[in-house]
Every structure is written in structure tokens, then in C-alpha cells.
Design a protein around this motif. Sequence first.
Motif, mmCIF file in Angstrom:
data_model
loop_
_atom_site.group_PDB
_atom_site.id
_atom_site.type_symbol
_atom_site.label_atom_id
_atom_site.label_comp_id
_atom_site.label_asym_id
_atom_site.label_seq_id
_atom_site.Cartn_x
_atom_site.Cartn_y
_atom_site.Cartn_z
ATOM 1 N N LYS A 208 0.840 -1.199 0.000
ATOM 2 C CA LYS A 208 0.000 0.000 0.000
ATOM 3 C C LYS A 208 0.874 1.248 0.000
ATOM 4 C CE LYS A 208 -3.844 2.212 2.436
ATOM 5 N NZ LYS A 208 -4.791 2.131 3.591
ATOM 6 N N LYS A 209 1.898 1.239 0.846
ATOM 7 C CA LYS A 209 2.819 2.377 0.878
ATOM 8 C C LYS A 209 3.623 2.459 -0.419
ATOM 9 C CE LYS A 209 3.439 2.668 5.906
ATOM 10 N NZ LYS A 209 4.416 2.596 7.033
ATOM 11 N N ALA A 210 3.941 1.306 -0.979
ATOM 12 C CA ALA A 210 4.647 1.305 -2.257
ATOM 13 C C ALA A 210 3.799 1.978 -3.330
ATOM 14 C CB ALA A 210 4.998 -0.123 -2.670
ATOM 15 N N GLY A 211 2.484 1.744 -3.275
ATOM 16 C CA GLY A 211 1.573 2.387 -4.217
ATOM 17 C C GLY A 211 1.545 3.891 -4.047
ATOM 18 N N VAL A 212 1.621 4.341 -2.790
ATOM 19 C CA VAL A 212 1.652 5.781 -2.516
ATOM 20 C C VAL A 212 2.935 6.393 -3.094
ATOM 21 C CG1 VAL A 212 1.784 7.532 -0.711
ATOM 22 C CG2 VAL A 212 0.205 5.600 -0.467
ATOM 23 N N LEU A 213 4.057 5.705 -2.885
ATOM 24 C CA LEU A 213 5.320 6.193 -3.440
ATOM 25 C C LEU A 213 5.279 6.222 -4.961
ATOM 26 C CD1 LEU A 213 7.884 4.306 -1.150
ATOM 27 C CD2 LEU A 213 7.412 6.761 -1.157
ATOM 28 N N LEU A 214 4.636 5.217 -5.529
ATOM 29 C CA LEU A 214 4.490 5.156 -6.983
ATOM 30 C C LEU A 214 3.711 6.365 -7.490
ATOM 31 C CD1 LEU A 214 5.083 3.128 -9.382
ATOM 32 C CD2 LEU A 214 2.735 2.359 -9.089
ATOM 33 N N HIS A 215 2.644 6.703 -6.768
ATOM 34 C CA HIS A 215 1.808 7.850 -7.148
ATOM 35 C C HIS A 215 2.556 9.161 -6.954
ATOM 36 C CE1 HIS A 215 -1.106 11.093 -6.224
ATOM 37 N NE2 HIS A 215 -1.804 10.546 -7.220
ATOM 38 N N ASP A 216 3.203 9.306 -5.800
ATOM 39 C CA ASP A 216 3.891 10.561 -5.496
ATOM 40 C C ASP A 216 5.088 10.799 -6.421
ATOM 41 O OD1 ASP A 216 2.094 10.957 -3.479
ATOM 42 O OD2 ASP A 216 3.441 10.349 -1.855
ATOM 43 N N GLY A 217 5.666 9.720 -6.902
ATOM 44 C CA GLY A 217 6.846 9.867 -7.746
ATOM 45 C C GLY A 217 6.547 10.073 -9.212
ATOM 46 N N PHE A 218 5.254 10.047 -9.586
ATOM 47 C CA PHE A 218 4.908 10.142 -11.006
ATOM 48 C C PHE A 218 5.390 11.437 -11.657
ATOM 49 C CE2 PHE A 218 1.999 10.953 -14.594
ATOM 50 C CZ PHE A 218 2.275 9.815 -15.328
ATOM 51 N N PRO A 219 5.226 12.608 -11.013
ATOM 52 C CA PRO A 219 5.756 13.827 -11.639
ATOM 53 C C PRO A 219 7.260 13.762 -11.886
ATOM 54 C CG PRO A 219 4.237 14.396 -9.882
ATOM 55 C CD PRO A 219 4.487 12.919 -9.772
ATOM 56 N N PHE A 220 7.979 13.118 -10.948
ATOM 57 C CA PHE A 220 9.413 12.954 -11.143
ATOM 58 C C PHE A 220 9.690 12.007 -12.309
ATOM 59 C CE2 PHE A 220 9.144 14.229 -6.693
ATOM 60 C CZ PHE A 220 10.139 15.194 -6.618
ATOM 61 N N LEU A 221 8.803 11.033 -12.505
ATOM 62 C CA LEU A 221 8.947 10.120 -13.637
ATOM 63 C C LEU A 221 8.908 10.891 -14.946
ATOM 64 C CD1 LEU A 221 9.024 7.331 -15.011
ATOM 65 C CD2 LEU A 221 6.536 7.257 -14.788
ATOM 66 N N LEU A 222 7.985 11.850 -15.045
ATOM 67 C CA LEU A 222 7.893 12.644 -16.263
ATOM 68 C C LEU A 222 9.174 13.439 -16.480
ATOM 69 C CD1 LEU A 222 4.210 13.954 -16.036
ATOM 70 C CD2 LEU A 222 5.096 11.979 -17.287
ATOM 71 N N ILE A 353 12.331 21.517 -8.125
ATOM 72 C CA ILE A 353 11.938 20.313 -7.387
ATOM 73 C C ILE A 353 11.849 20.601 -5.893
ATOM 74 C CG2 ILE A 353 12.698 17.994 -6.722
ATOM 75 C CD1 ILE A 353 13.902 17.749 -9.552
ATOM 76 N N ALA A 354 12.813 21.347 -5.378
ATOM 77 C CA ALA A 354 12.804 21.682 -3.951
ATOM 78 C C ALA A 354 11.592 22.531 -3.587
ATOM 79 C CB ALA A 354 14.089 22.416 -3.583
ATOM 80 N N CYS A 355 11.082 23.296 -4.543
ATOM 81 C CA CYS A 355 9.912 24.162 -4.303
ATOM 82 C C CYS A 355 8.598 23.445 -4.603
ATOM 83 C CB CYS A 355 10.023 25.425 -5.145
ATOM 84 S SG CYS A 355 11.351 26.542 -4.644
ATOM 85 N N ASP A 356 8.648 22.135 -4.775
ATOM 86 C CA ASP A 356 7.445 21.321 -5.011
ATOM 87 C C ASP A 356 6.703 21.720 -6.287
ATOM 88 O OD1 ASP A 356 7.831 19.758 -2.764
ATOM 89 O OD2 ASP A 356 6.686 21.090 -1.467
ATOM 90 N N LYS A 357 7.441 22.126 -7.299
ATOM 91 C CA LYS A 357 6.832 22.479 -8.573
ATOM 92 C C LYS A 357 7.215 21.478 -9.655
ATOM 93 C CE LYS A 357 6.256 27.450 -7.844
ATOM 94 N NZ LYS A 357 4.811 27.463 -8.158
ATOM 95 N N GLN A 358 7.379 20.222 -9.247
ATOM 96 C CA GLN A 358 7.795 19.203 -10.195
ATOM 97 C C GLN A 358 6.736 18.902 -11.261
ATOM 98 O OE1 GLN A 358 7.839 18.827 -6.918
ATOM 99 N NE2 GLN A 358 6.505 17.155 -6.271
ATOM 100 N N ARG A 359 5.454 19.172 -10.950
ATOM 101 C CA ARG A 359 4.417 18.935 -11.960
ATOM 102 C C ARG A 359 4.564 19.900 -13.134
ATOM 103 N NH1 ARG A 359 0.582 15.381 -10.374
ATOM 104 N NH2 ARG A 359 0.536 14.861 -8.152
#
Length: 502
Positions: A208-222, A353-359
Motif C-alpha cells: 500500500k505504501k509502495a503504491g503511494v510512493l508510486l503515485h507521489d513519484g509520477f511527476p518525477f517520472l515525467l 523540485i525543492a519548491c514542489d513544482k515538479q508537476r
Amino acid sequence: MNKEIVNSVARNTAIQFGQQVMTWVSGFALMIFLPRYLGPANFGRLYLAEMVAGMFVIAVAYDGKYGIARQVARNRDEAGDILVNSLAFRVVIWLVALVSMIIFSIWAEYPMPVVIMIAIFGVEMLWVAGRTVYSGVFLGFENTTYTAISAIAERFFVAGVGIIALVFFGSDEVGIAAIMAVGTLVNFIICAGYIRRILPPLPRVDWKKAGVLLHDGFPFLLWTIFGIVYYRIDAIMLSFYTPDQVVGWYGAAYKLFDVLVFLPSIFSLAILPVLSKLHGKEQMLLARTTQKGLNFILLTGIPISIVCFYYSMEIIGFLFGLKDYLPAAANLEIFAAGLLLLYIDMILATAIIACDKQRQLAWVAFIAVLINVGLNYFMIPYTQIHYGNGGIGAAVATLTTEFYVLISSIFILPKSIFDGSETGVWLKSALAGCGLYGFYMLVSSLAPGVYWMVTAGAGAFAYGLLLLAMKTFTREELAYARQFTSLSTLRETIGRGRRGQP
């Protein structure tokens, strides 16, 4: 800057710089032997296989070191959970990626040696995934010592065994690919051993936590897609439009370009956890730290770009030999112009990235990929037909895309980041760069017999003196520079690493 911030950045930058110097020695040794012994065509196939595999590394890199480091820096008590769950979902993705890249290589009708090398690099991706996660955790603890040790071990293994295999056993490109894969495994094993020094016994996987990390990391994936596709797609497109030899010329210049990215890579990794902790708490200090980072990267990037541009032919001749790789000099000239843009872009991306504007950064990345692919589609065939070197078109596409990323990054960052920017430093660095270029032209005309390395070194020294004469640096900045280069900083970092301290 705050003394604690200076200490952290200087400590991590110094140890990574020490790592880079040591890996440079091994990397350049292999770079000299590899293209000469394999020849442009076989070297081109090896480079192509690396680039194809690099495209699929997107899957296992996912949010990369940046995303993991940011999470660990803000939640160190949860570092164990972040590590095991990040590894867990990457293993699943790796299986899919491995099958996909083999299918792609067969569909593209690559020669069998290329298909075999792609399969070897596909297996290697599992170790790349683990190494990426470990490196992110170390970085989140602001400890780069272990990453440096494992990277040095990998590079020396690959260089040492690779050169022996080439010179004494006549190894081909497939054998070198296998040696590279084993080197990555060595890196992974060392990281896995060191992780126990900073983390308690690791918890079990929580899907479940792995899924959360997967979701949170998606912008970084892009963003990772941008970083990898953008820097790899050119070689793949070259393989469709040009002979293996042209890919080899391009690969020779690009390998050097890739090596020279060491400085912003080191510095951006060093300041990422610092900027991440400052965001939302001390915005003025965050802005000041970012500005100082930009000043540093401009002052150091300008002479590196000028040297590569002015002495492109001499550098290619020294490393690869002009007999087989003369066209690579034109590619390197274009890359040199884009090198400074890349330096700036990497610092700006770190602040974003540090300013949380990765999207927002992800959207920039997506558009950048489209621009790069579109330019390659037209420029590679055009320059291949008119100049016999499609790599010129691919290099121009890279330069143009970097300029787009620079403009977009400036608009994404909060305006407060640039409040009080020291434009005088930027102007003085540009004037010193013009002076450096003029120095090289003058020496070339008055003393053409002087060896290029001597002239290049003398010019860099003159560049530094010119900056000092124009009073470019404050006392605080000079003190920082002394700390950055001091042996005591390096000894302290190594000592902390041995004790398992972050």
C-alpha cells in the motif's frame, strides 16, 4: 549563506568532486582505449545499445535520486519504509521493461550483437534500480561518501577489466557491455552493504505504501522521461538515418559532453536536500542559496564551455584520434555551446523540485521531448545529406531544446527566487569569458607551436585572475571557496562516512 548550509553543501560537494576526479582517471583511460580498439562502427553499436537501454532505464529510475532524497530529507524516520517500498515496485516495473526492450530491439531489426548488448543492459537495469534507491537514501541523509566509494569501485573495475579485455584478449563490443553490467553490480553490492550503517533493520514491504510512493513519484517520472529520452533519443534516431560510423562519431563527442556534466550534477545533488528543507520555512535563505548556486555554476561553466569549443579538434584528436573521429569535432563544438545552458538548467531544475513544482517541470519536460524529437526528425537527415554527418543536426537539436528549458524554468520558479539577483556577477563572468576567448586567439596567432593543453590551462588561470581583478567575489564567497577545496572538509566527510553519520 547560513554557515550550516555552507558546511553541508561544501562537505557533500567536496566528496563528490573527489569521487569525480578519481572516476575521471579511469573513465578517460577507458575512453581513450575503447573507440580506438573497437573502431567507429563497433563503438557506434555499443553506444547505440547503451542509449536504447538508457531509454528503458526510465522505468526503474522512476522518481530517481531526487524524489527519494527529497522524501528522506523531510522524513528521515521513515527512510527504511521508503527504501524497501521503492525497491519493491521497481522490481515489478523492471520485469516489464526487460521484455519490452528486447521486443523493441528485435522490431527495430538491429544487428544481433546490438540485440545481445541490449539484453545484457536490460538485466543490468535491476542493479541500476537498486543503486538508484540506495543513492537517493544516502543523499537524503546528506551523506554522499558511500555513493562515492561505490561509484569509484565501479568505474575502476570497468576501466581496469575493460582495458585488459581490449588490449590483451581483443574483446569485442559485446564483451565490453558485459563488463559494464558487472561493474554496476559491484556498485550495487557495495551500496547494499553500506546502507546498514545509517538504517536500522529494514521493515517488510508494504504494498500500500509502495503504491503511494508510486503515485507521489509520477511527476518525477515525467522529468526522468525528459532527462533520459531527451538525452538518448538522438542516438536511436541517428541509427535509423545514418550508418554506424556516424553514430560512433556522435557517441564520441557525446561521451565527453556527458562527462563534463559532472559539475552541475555534483552541485545540484549537494544542494537538493538543503533547498528541500528550506522550502516553506526560510524562503529568503532558499532564494539566496539558489542564487549563489547559479553564480558558482556560471563562473565555472563558462571557461569549460570555451575550452571545449576552441580546442574541439585537439580534444577529439587526443582522446580518439582524428584519423577515424575527425567529424566528431564539429559535434563537440555545438555541444560546448549547449554545455553552459545545461549547467544553468540543472541548478534551476533542482530549485524547482525543492519548491514542489515538479508537476510544472514535468510539462516542460514533455514539451521539450516533443521539440527535441521534432528537430531531430528534420535536422538529422538534412545535415547527413549536406555535411555527411547527421550528428551535427542532433547536436543542434540538443542545443535548441536546452534553451527552451532554460526560459521555461525561469518562468516556473517563484519570482522571489530571483529577488536581489547579482546581475553584476553574471556580467563580470561574461566579460571574463570574452577575455579568455581573446587570450586563446592571441596565443594561437602569436605562438601557434605552444601545446594546446598548456594554453588552455594558462587561459583558465588568467580567467580566474581577471575575475579577482574585477572584484567578482565577496569575502564570504572566497571563504566558501576555500572550504569547498580544503582537505579538512574532505577528511571530515570521510570520517563522518566511516562512522555512519549523515
